[in-house]
Design a protein around this motif. Structure first.
Motif, PDB file in Angstrom:
ATOM      1  N   PRO A   1      12.460 -12.378  15.521  1.00  0.00           N
ATOM      2  CA  PRO A   1      12.088 -10.967  15.638  1.00  0.00           C
ATOM      3  C   PRO A   1      12.147 -10.455  17.076  1.00  0.00           C
ATOM      4  O   PRO A   1      11.892 -11.200  18.023  1.00  0.00           O
ATOM      5  CB  PRO A   1      10.655 -10.927  15.122  1.00  0.00           C
ATOM      6  CG  PRO A   1      10.473 -12.180  14.367  1.00  0.00           C
ATOM      7  CD  PRO A   1      11.360 -13.187  14.974  1.00  0.00           C
ATOM      8  N   ALA A   2      12.488  -9.180  17.191  1.00  0.00           N
ATOM      9  CA  ALA A   2      12.578  -8.563  18.519  1.00  0.00           C
ATOM     10  C   ALA A   2      11.281  -7.890  18.909  1.00  0.00           C
ATOM     11  O   ALA A   2      10.946  -7.801  20.088  1.00  0.00           O
ATOM     12  CB  ALA A   2      13.708  -7.536  18.527  1.00  0.00           C
ATOM     13  N   THR A   3      10.550  -7.409  17.937  1.00  0.00           N
ATOM     14  CA  THR A   3       9.379  -6.596  18.261  1.00  0.00           C
ATOM     15  C   THR A   3       8.085  -7.391  18.312  1.00  0.00           C
ATOM     16  O   THR A   3       7.086  -6.891  18.801  1.00  0.00           O
ATOM     17  CB  THR A   3       9.207  -5.471  17.221  1.00  0.00           C
ATOM     18  OG1 THR A   3       9.186  -6.080  15.928  1.00  0.00           O
ATOM     19  CG2 THR A   3      10.344  -4.489  17.284  1.00  0.00           C
ATOM     20  N   GLU A   4       8.095  -8.591  17.806  1.00  0.00           N
ATOM     21  CA  GLU A   4       6.872  -9.401  17.860  1.00  0.00           C
ATOM     22  C   GLU A   4       6.588  -9.749  19.308  1.00  0.00           C
ATOM     23  O   GLU A   4       7.504  -9.963  20.091  1.00  0.00           O
ATOM     24  CB  GLU A   4       7.063 -10.699  17.061  1.00  0.00           C
ATOM     25  CG  GLU A   4       7.328 -10.480  15.602  1.00  0.00           C
ATOM     26  CD  GLU A   4       6.081 -10.477  14.761  1.00  0.00           C
ATOM     27  OE1 GLU A   4       5.008 -10.804  15.292  1.00  0.00           O
ATOM     28  OE2 GLU A   4       6.180 -10.133  13.574  1.00  0.00           O
TER      29      GLU A   4
ATOM     30  N   HIS B   1      13.856  -6.457  27.066  1.00  0.00           N
ATOM     31  CA  HIS B   1      13.877  -7.136  25.762  1.00  0.00           C
ATOM     32  C   HIS B   1      13.364  -8.554  26.015  1.00  0.00           C
ATOM     33  O   HIS B   1      14.126  -9.491  26.237  1.00  0.00           O
ATOM     34  CB  HIS B   1      15.293  -7.158  25.200  1.00  0.00           C
ATOM     35  CG  HIS B   1      15.329  -7.447  23.720  1.00  0.00           C
ATOM     36  ND1 HIS B   1      14.566  -8.431  23.143  1.00  0.00           N
ATOM     37  CD2 HIS B   1      16.019  -6.879  22.700  1.00  0.00           C
ATOM     38  CE1 HIS B   1      14.792  -8.464  21.847  1.00  0.00           C
ATOM     39  NE2 HIS B   1      15.662  -7.524  21.548  1.00  0.00           N
TER      40      HIS B   1
ATOM     41  N   ALA C   1      18.505  -2.607  19.609  1.00  0.00           N
ATOM     42  CA  ALA C   1      17.047  -2.606  19.444  1.00  0.00           C
ATOM     43  C   ALA C   1      16.383  -1.905  20.623  1.00  0.00           C
ATOM     44  O   ALA C   1      15.380  -1.205  20.455  1.00  0.00           O
ATOM     45  CB  ALA C   1      16.532  -4.033  19.317  1.00  0.00           C
TER      46      ALA C   1
ATOM     47  N   LEU D   1       8.971  -2.397  25.652  1.00  0.00           N
ATOM     48  CA  LEU D   1       9.350  -3.464  24.701  1.00  0.00           C
ATOM     49  C   LEU D   1       9.987  -2.847  23.460  1.00  0.00           C
ATOM     50  O   LEU D   1       9.633  -1.739  23.065  1.00  0.00           O
ATOM     51  CB  LEU D   1       8.112  -4.266  24.298  1.00  0.00           C
ATOM     52  CG  LEU D   1       7.556  -5.197  25.360  1.00  0.00           C
ATOM     53  CD1 LEU D   1       6.259  -5.826  24.898  1.00  0.00           C
ATOM     54  CD2 LEU D   1       8.555  -6.289  25.699  1.00  0.00           C
ATOM     55  N   PRO D   2      10.935  -3.547  22.830  1.00  0.00           N
ATOM     56  CA  PRO D   2      11.624  -2.954  21.679  1.00  0.00           C
ATOM     57  C   PRO D   2      10.664  -2.598  20.556  1.00  0.00           C
ATOM     58  O   PRO D   2       9.700  -3.327  20.293  1.00  0.00           O
ATOM     59  CB  PRO D   2      12.588  -4.046  21.225  1.00  0.00           C
ATOM     60  CG  PRO D   2      12.459  -5.158  22.158  1.00  0.00           C
ATOM     61  CD  PRO D   2      11.404  -4.887  23.139  1.00  0.00           C
TER      62      PRO D   2
ATOM     63  N   TYR E   1      13.552 -14.436  26.712  1.00  0.00           N
ATOM     64  CA  TYR E   1      12.880 -15.706  26.459  1.00  0.00           C
ATOM     65  C   TYR E   1      13.840 -16.666  25.747  1.00  0.00           C
ATOM     66  O   TYR E   1      13.934 -17.837  26.077  1.00  0.00           O
ATOM     67  CB  TYR E   1      11.647 -15.472  25.594  1.00  0.00           C
ATOM     68  CG  TYR E   1      10.709 -16.654  25.524  1.00  0.00           C
ATOM     69  CD1 TYR E   1       9.546 -16.681  26.268  1.00  0.00           C
ATOM     70  CD2 TYR E   1      10.988 -17.747  24.714  1.00  0.00           C
ATOM     71  CE1 TYR E   1       8.691 -17.753  26.212  1.00  0.00           C
ATOM     72  CE2 TYR E   1      10.138 -18.825  24.650  1.00  0.00           C
ATOM     73  CZ  TYR E   1       8.985 -18.825  25.397  1.00  0.00           C
ATOM     74  OH  TYR E   1       8.153 -19.900  25.348  1.00  0.00           O
TER      75      TYR E   1
ATOM     76  N   ASN F   1      11.853 -10.867  24.218  1.00  0.00           N
ATOM     77  CA  ASN F   1      12.167 -11.991  23.332  1.00  0.00           C
ATOM     78  C   ASN F   1      13.589 -12.486  23.524  1.00  0.00           C
ATOM     79  O   ASN F   1      13.855 -13.687  23.436  1.00  0.00           O
ATOM     80  CB  ASN F   1      11.942 -11.597  21.873  1.00  0.00           C
ATOM     81  CG  ASN F   1      10.468 -11.607  21.513  1.00  0.00           C
ATOM     82  OD1 ASN F   1       9.633 -11.887  22.357  1.00  0.00           O
ATOM     83  ND2 ASN F   1      10.144 -11.294  20.281  1.00  0.00           N
TER      84      ASN F   1
ATOM     85  N   ARG G   1       5.923 -12.356  20.720  1.00  0.00           N
ATOM     86  CA  ARG G   1       6.144 -13.770  21.002  1.00  0.00           C
ATOM     87  C   ARG G   1       7.503 -14.128  20.442  1.00  0.00           C
ATOM     88  O   ARG G   1       7.993 -13.446  19.534  1.00  0.00           O
ATOM     89  CB  ARG G   1       5.056 -14.666  20.404  1.00  0.00           C
ATOM     90  CG  ARG G   1       5.059 -14.673  18.912  1.00  0.00           C
ATOM     91  CD  ARG G   1       3.765 -15.170  18.346  1.00  0.00           C
ATOM     92  NE  ARG G   1       3.810 -15.079  16.898  1.00  0.00           N
ATOM     93  CZ  ARG G   1       4.026 -16.100  16.088  1.00  0.00           C
ATOM     94  NH1 ARG G   1       4.205 -17.302  16.581  1.00  0.00           N
ATOM     95  NH2 ARG G   1       4.062 -15.945  14.790  1.00  0.00           N
ATOM     96  N   TYR G   2       8.095 -15.163  20.969  1.00  0.00           N
ATOM     97  CA  TYR G   2       9.408 -15.584  20.518  1.00  0.00           C
ATOM     98  C   TYR G   2       9.220 -16.706  19.493  1.00  0.00           C
ATOM     99  O   TYR G   2       8.668 -17.752  19.806  1.00  0.00           O
ATOM    100  CB  TYR G   2      10.221 -16.098  21.708  1.00  0.00           C
ATOM    101  CG  TYR G   2      11.524 -16.714  21.335  1.00  0.00           C
ATOM    102  CD1 TYR G   2      12.569 -15.920  20.910  1.00  0.00           C
ATOM    103  CD2 TYR G   2      11.721 -18.082  21.414  1.00  0.00           C
ATOM    104  CE1 TYR G   2      13.782 -16.482  20.569  1.00  0.00           C
ATOM    105  CE2 TYR G   2      12.929 -18.648  21.085  1.00  0.00           C
ATOM    106  CZ  TYR G   2      13.960 -17.845  20.656  1.00  0.00           C
ATOM    107  OH  TYR G   2      15.155 -18.396  20.315  1.00  0.00           O
TER     108      TYR G   2
END
Lengths: 574, 646
Positions: free
Chosen positions: A284-287, B379, B475, B458-459, B384, B381, A289-290
């Motif tokens: 997910p992009a919006t969470e 972005h 996104a 953030l997206p 990361y 995530n 955390r990765y």
């Protein structure tokens, strides 16, 4: 140790060597040279003993202390727990301001062990800890933490009271270590770790790329000498270990579109229930955390006969209408518990959220290869929840499982929580004292059914660590504690993840090399019986249309011959 | 005595020259190597322990310890120079024992190792093997020497792995030709030592370490070695017995007092020049120059460097992609990406804009830059993910650990951030960065204040990070808060992709939202091209365009189809005459990489969101992508996507 002792006092190393016994010792003592040597040794032992006594006495407890009415902040949070009488020392780091730290342990008989903790790191001697636990078994172990806060003097925090259970926990865990949440998982190895100490041994490793993936090691009734695990990629197959004998089987046979993944032993030790799984997911992009949001988009249930090297299944649990996964047997071998979700198309990320599984069971007579209809144990999908990893207790009274808001892969799902169902009444509760705001997954019972292990990533929301909790006779799960480590600072640097933690009674008696050789064997293909045909390209069940017609027919008539599980679910929904 | 003094003097001169070469000419190698996991070192027990479970692990550990000093170019040059000089001193000692007083023979391999291998494991391995050999040969008494050699061999094998074979070979040759002991000794000792050496790898493989058979024999040697390495190993093996070999007249001739100094220096200089010519990489040097400016955030300097033509010749390799990335990023930072990006070479198309190379190894190696980019674009995530994948596949680097800490901090995952900060605290030169992050961790209010801008951007649109760079840019660009850089990157991506021209034109409508009052130059060109290609009237589009753009577009239309606009060499490799039309029609660039069914999945996501415009554009792209994949089957990664006007 006995050798050193015997050297000191002139006793033979082995009692059967003929020179042992009191007479021999007297004879040696009377010899002038020997007596001088003995004297020297005795003095040495006395000095060492006195030094040991002084050392064991530990630091002085300050007489003037200020009391703080809260427990100390510890990392890990080893405060007021129920602990097994055979657990390794609960070493911790004191996260309080202070220049000096002293910890006092008091056992159930009032005997104390005091310890200085440089930089707040409290590492207990294993021997002293075992003696403390042995004396406190069935009682309490008290821990007082003192901190010297510079000019403010000494501070004593509220006393920590650990209850030491009478029931032991299994001596070892076998687990897999991997890097979490990567698209292509990197598996570091399968290890065994003593719960009574800190010894760790590698059982399986990739051996510089010889193997890519190995998973789902499953033990027969916590027996360390009888288990199996899967190898994926190069040298693929399922490796069975039975008291040193190894055998490798290719369970991807006939219409099996995948080899067996999740699996569980039947109590007879001959049959194994397993599921074939395919995964899908997204990052997910919006969470905030990765992580990988994963679901099992395909899953079917089979039973493998170890002696006949044959896989059997039933159309009710093998098809592309439902995703069956996470199988396990009831202790009497009558039922297979599993979870089942409706198979659906995965088009957008929202579709992942709609994968929710019910807790099911199916009767399977392994001797006659007769399958009953699937039964819904807990219809949670209709309530917007998803069940995973059911595991009955060894006495068959309780069923531990994971409940989350979505998906069948609770390892990365923060909403996943540990639950316990009373199989007698069907009532279930959330194990609140064991749950956290983060993911809980993979519950396992100890051999005596009094302890439960599970994985939780409550530490940093990513790395899963094994936690252990006491389950009393009423089925209450008590506050869990994390697997103790020798160096408490280990927790501040560990970024990998524990996976598939299994409790076993003892040490796996095989060397890494023996397992390596077993993994390199050629796999014998298993035969399959009763499974529907699967299209080679689309992997769809070819009998699907007729099956569905029959199922719908049964559903309309309310007749259990079609698929009563579906009927039941639909009835409940209505 | 005088000879010895001269030797020491020559060695010091060699050290100074080595330092100078690596401080100036080959400084780029130090700078680039510092960015790799090979320079990552932690002062912790657990870090040490992870190297001890395979042969040669200690050598790798020592190598990393030394390479951490590459943080400073001068210190790195010093390390490289010192390693080669110490090796030279050991080889001089061995050569003297073999009766050879020439400096040339021991220094030749040092020059080779210095220039070709710098501070690699090979140099360290050879150095350790030679040092142990020298120590062993310095022992008096054959029996003691033999005993010590047999005893230290397992230790040596454990520490330096396959380089121990060099020690075994040299010592066996030396002892076999020794005249101080009887023939039985001369025969027995090499046999025993070789037998021991042959037993060690199977024992390590079977009982000691979880390694493969190949690793047991060859780690940590790079395999297969280049042919010159074979020559080097053979040369080093016979160096201790040089005096007794038939080539001794050559040695004597070289070592003759009259001609020695000039001749030896001349040969050494020639060898150095040849090897330097072989090893020097102008492309990498340019990349390192760009990289230095990039890390210093000197965007104008990057553009000046690009205008001077630096990197124009390195368009084909990975270096070309990196130069394109640096230049495009500098353009974006200075707000000129959509106005002048096609005035600079764009040889790698979308894959140079957001580094996404055909080779997975290169992609992971350069993930740091992609991570930087997404971190800048907010972005988190995606940033990361790049850093994490690099960390897992290649190993930790200072940059990826720092990025993981930063991302965790922005995401509010303080516990995880604290772990990475702890890792950085155990490094030698990155403690200040760790302290800065630690202050944010201990002061949540300050963290909220400092990170609020990042967190705001953030997206907010959920698109799978695994869908590739286009998904990540979409996104960001579709987020609630306007993100100018992300929007520019998205449109630039679409323009570079060529097939995504409809998407680019649709996205241009959102440029006003991010502060643009008029269409950027390349967008005007793209708009004209798109309208013309669709056969729609150009009247409305012309109203939006500047006169200069209209003139260049008319000029483009007047050109014959087959001819390149200005017949420049660069145009065929993505270097344009400055307009988007030229890029579109004439430049050959690698096809964009989007994961299988990526466009389709993106289209589905937008359909679910009822964004029919994006859905339609992405669906068109999915169809075109499928078609081009089918057309370029067999070379899907490196297919040339030439613009084909409808």
């Amino acid at each position: 140790m006995s050798r050193i002792w015997s050297n000191l006092f002139g006793e033979p190393t082995h009692p059967a060597s003929g020179a042992g016994g009191p007479a021999a010792r007297v004879r040696l003592m009377t010899h002038p040279v020997a007596s001088r040597r003995q004297m020297r040794s005795a003095v040495r032992v006395t000095v060492i003993g006195l030094w040991g006594l002084v050392a064991c006495a530990g630091p002085e407890i300050p007489s003037q202390v200020r009391t703080v009415d809260r427990p100390p902040a510890l990392s890990p949070d080893y405060v007021d727990l129920i602990i097994p009488p055979n657990i390794a020392p609960l070493n911790f780091h004191i996260r309080e301001a202070g220049t000096e730290f002293v910890v006092r342990y008091t056992d159930a008989h009032g005997r104390e062990v005091r310890q200085r903790c440089p930089n707040g790191d409290c590492r207990m001697n294993v021997g002293a800890w075992r003696r403390l636990l042995a004396r406190s078994r069935g009682g309490v172990l008290l821990v007082d933490v003192y901190a010297h806060e510079g000019d403010l003097g000494w501070v004593r925090f509220r006393r920590i009271t650990h209850k030491v259970a009478v029931d032991s926990i299994d001596a070892y865990i076998v687990y897999r270590l991997l890097t979490p949440n990567r698209q292509v998982a990197t598996i570091k190895g399968v290890y065994q770790r003593s719960l009574e100490g800190f010894a760790r041994q590698r059982l399986i490793s990739e051996r510089d790329g010889t193997f890519q993936c190995f998973n789902c090691h499953t033990f027969y009734r916590h027996d360390p000498s009888r288990f199996f695990f899967h190898v994926r990629g190069a040298h693929a197959g399922t490796v069975f270990i039975n008291h040193g004998k190894t055998r490798k089987v290719d369970t991807r046979a006939g219409t099996m579109y995948r080899p067996i993944a999740y699996a569980a032993w039947h109590p007879d030790g001959r049959h194994i229930a397993g599921t074939l799984n395919e995964f899908a997911g997204c990052f997910p992009a919006t969470e905030r955390r990765y992580f990988s949001h994963t679901v099992e988009k395909r899953g079917d249930l089979v039973v493998y006969d170890l002696d006949a090297n044959r896989i059997t299944t039933d159309a009710s649990v093998f098809g592309d209408d439902f995703v069956e996964t996470h199988p396990c047997w009831s202790p009497d071998g009558y039922w297979i518990y599993f979870v089942r979700s409706r198979e659906q198309a995965l088009i957008t990320h929202c579709d992942l959220d709609s994968f929710r599984a019910d807790l099911m069971r199916i009767h399977c007579d392994v001797e006659r290869n007769q399958w009953g209809p699937p039964e819904t144990v807990l219809a949670c999908a209709a309530q917007g929840r998803s069940a995973a990893f059911p595991r009955p207790s060894p006495d068959g009274r309780f069923l531990a499982f994971i409940l989350s808001s979505r998906g069948t892969y609770p390892i990365t799902e923060p909403s996943s929580q540990l639950c316990l169902m009373n199989l007698g009444t069907g009532a279930w509760v959330l194990a609140d004292s064991a749950n956290s705001a983060f993911s809980e997954s993979y519950p396992r019972w100890s051999a005596n059914g009094r302890w439960m292990s599970f994985l939780s990533n409550r530490g940093d929301a990513r790395s899963a660590l094994p936690y252990f909790a006491y389950v009393d006779r009423c089925g209450t799960v008590h506050r869990p504690f994390v697997l103790p480590q020798h160096d408490p600072s280990w927790f501040t640097e560990f970024t990998d993840s524990y996976n598939t933690v299994e409790l076993v009674r003892g040490r796996v008696p095989l060397s890494e090399y023996a397992l390596f050789r077993a993994m390199r064997k050629d796999a014998v293909p298993a035969s399959i019986q009763g499974a529907p045909q699967v299209d080679a390209v689309t992997q769809a069940t070819i009998r699907r249309r007729s099956e569905r017609r029959a199922m719908d027919e049964g559903d309309r008539q309310g007749h259990p011959s079609g698929n009563p599980g579906v009927a039941k679910i639909r009835n409940r929904r209505h | 005595m005088a000879g010895r003094r001269a030797q020491w003097g020559a060695l010091l001169l060699f050290a100074a020259a080595a330092w100078l070469v690596y401080d100036q000419l080959l400084a780029y190698r130090i700078a680039l190597q510092y960015q790799t996991p090979a320079a990552f070192f932690l002062f912790t027990r657990s870090f040490l322990l992870q190297w001890l479970d395979h042969p040669g692990g200690l050598l790798l550990y020592v190598g990393r310890f030394l390479r951490q000093f590459f943080h400073f170019i001068w210190a790195g040059a010093l390390v490289v120079g010192l390693m080669s000089t110490v090796l030279g001193a050991v080889l001089v000692f061995l050569a003297r024992r073999a009766g050879n007083r020439s400096l040339l023979l021991p220094l030749l391999p040092c020059v080779y190792l210095l220039i070709i291998h710098a501070a690699s494991t090979t140099v360290l391995g050879v150095l350790m093997a030679a040092a142990f050999l020298a120590a062993c040969m310095a022992l008096r008494g054959a029996a003691i020497r033999h005993l010590v050699a047999c005893l230290i061999l397992p230790l040596l094998y454990w520490s330096i792995g396959a380089f121990a074979w060099l020690f075994v070979l040299s010592l066996c040759l030396s002892e076999a030709r020794s005249e101080s002991v009887g023939w039985r000794h001369r025969l027995a000792f090499p046999l025993i030592l070789v037998l021991e050496a042959l037993l060690l790898p199977p024992i390590a493989y079977r009982w000691l370490f979880p390694i493969s058979w190949h690793t047991a024999w060859l780690a940590p040697m790079r395999w297969p070695p280049v042919p010159l390495d074979w020559v080097l190993f053979a040369y080093l093996a016979v160096l201790p017995v040089w005096g007794t070999l038939p080539v001794v007249p050559l040695s004597r001739w070289l070592g003759a007092p009259r001609r020695s100094a000039v001749l030896q220096a001349g040969i050494l200089l020639c060898a150095t020049a040849v090897l330097l010519a072989q090893a020097y990489s102008p492309g990498l040097r340019i990349v390192a120059r760009y990289d230095r400016l990039y890390h210093a955030q000197r965007w104008e300097a990057i553009l000046t460097l690009a205008n001077s033509g630096a990197g124009a010749t390195t368009t084909a390799g990975v270096e070309g992609a990196m130069v394109q990335f640096f230049v495009d990023h500098a353009l974006c930072r200075t707000g000129r990406l959509l106005d002048s990006m096609f005035q600079y070479p764009q040889p790698w198309g979308t894959r140079g804009l957001v580094l996404d190379l055909p080779s997975y190894a290169d992609d992971v190696r350069l993930a740091e830059y992609t991570s930087d980019l997404f971190y800048t674009l907010e972005h988190i995530n995606a940033a990361y993910r790049c850093a994490y994948d690099q960390c897992v596949v290649q190993g930790r680097t200072y940059a990826n650990v720092l990025r993981l800490a930063q991302c965790s901090l922005v995401n509010g995952d303080d516990a995880l951030a604290a772990k990475y900060v702890t890792v950085l605290e155990h490094t030698l030169f990155h403690r200040d960065q760790a302290q800065r992050l630690r202050r944010l961790l201990t002061d949540p209010q300050r963290a909220a204040r400092e990170l609020s801008a990042q967190r705001r951007l953030l997206p907010t649109v959920e698109l799978d990070v695994g869908l590739g760079n286009l998904g990540a840019l979409l996104a960001l660009a579709r987020g609630r808060v306007p993100n100018r850089m992300a929007m520019e990157y998205l449109i630039a991506w679409c323009l570079l992709d060529k097939q995504a021209l409809p998407l680019a034109v649709d996205e241009m409508l959102a440029l006003r939202r991010v502060g643009y009052t008029q269409l950027p130059v390349h967008c005007q060109e793209a708009l004209l091209l798109w309208c013309w290609a669709r056969g729609t009237s150009l009247k409305r589009a012309r109203k939006l365009c500047a006169p200069g753009v209209l003139r260049s577009f008319d000029r483009f239309l007047r050109q014959p189809d087959a001819a390149a606009p200005s017949a420049t060499e660069g145009s065929s490799a993505g270097g344009g005459a400055g307009t988007y039309m030229d890029y579109y029609a004439y430049s050959m660039v690698p096809a964009s990489y989007v994961p299988a069914h990526g466009f389709q999945r993106l289209a589905d996501e937008f359909l679910a969101r009822a964004d029919t415009v994006a859905f339609r554009d992405l669906l068109v792209q999915a169809r075109l992508h499928r078609r081009s994949r089918a057309r370029n089957r067999g070379h899907p990664q490196r297919s040339a996507a030439t613009g084909s006007l409808p």
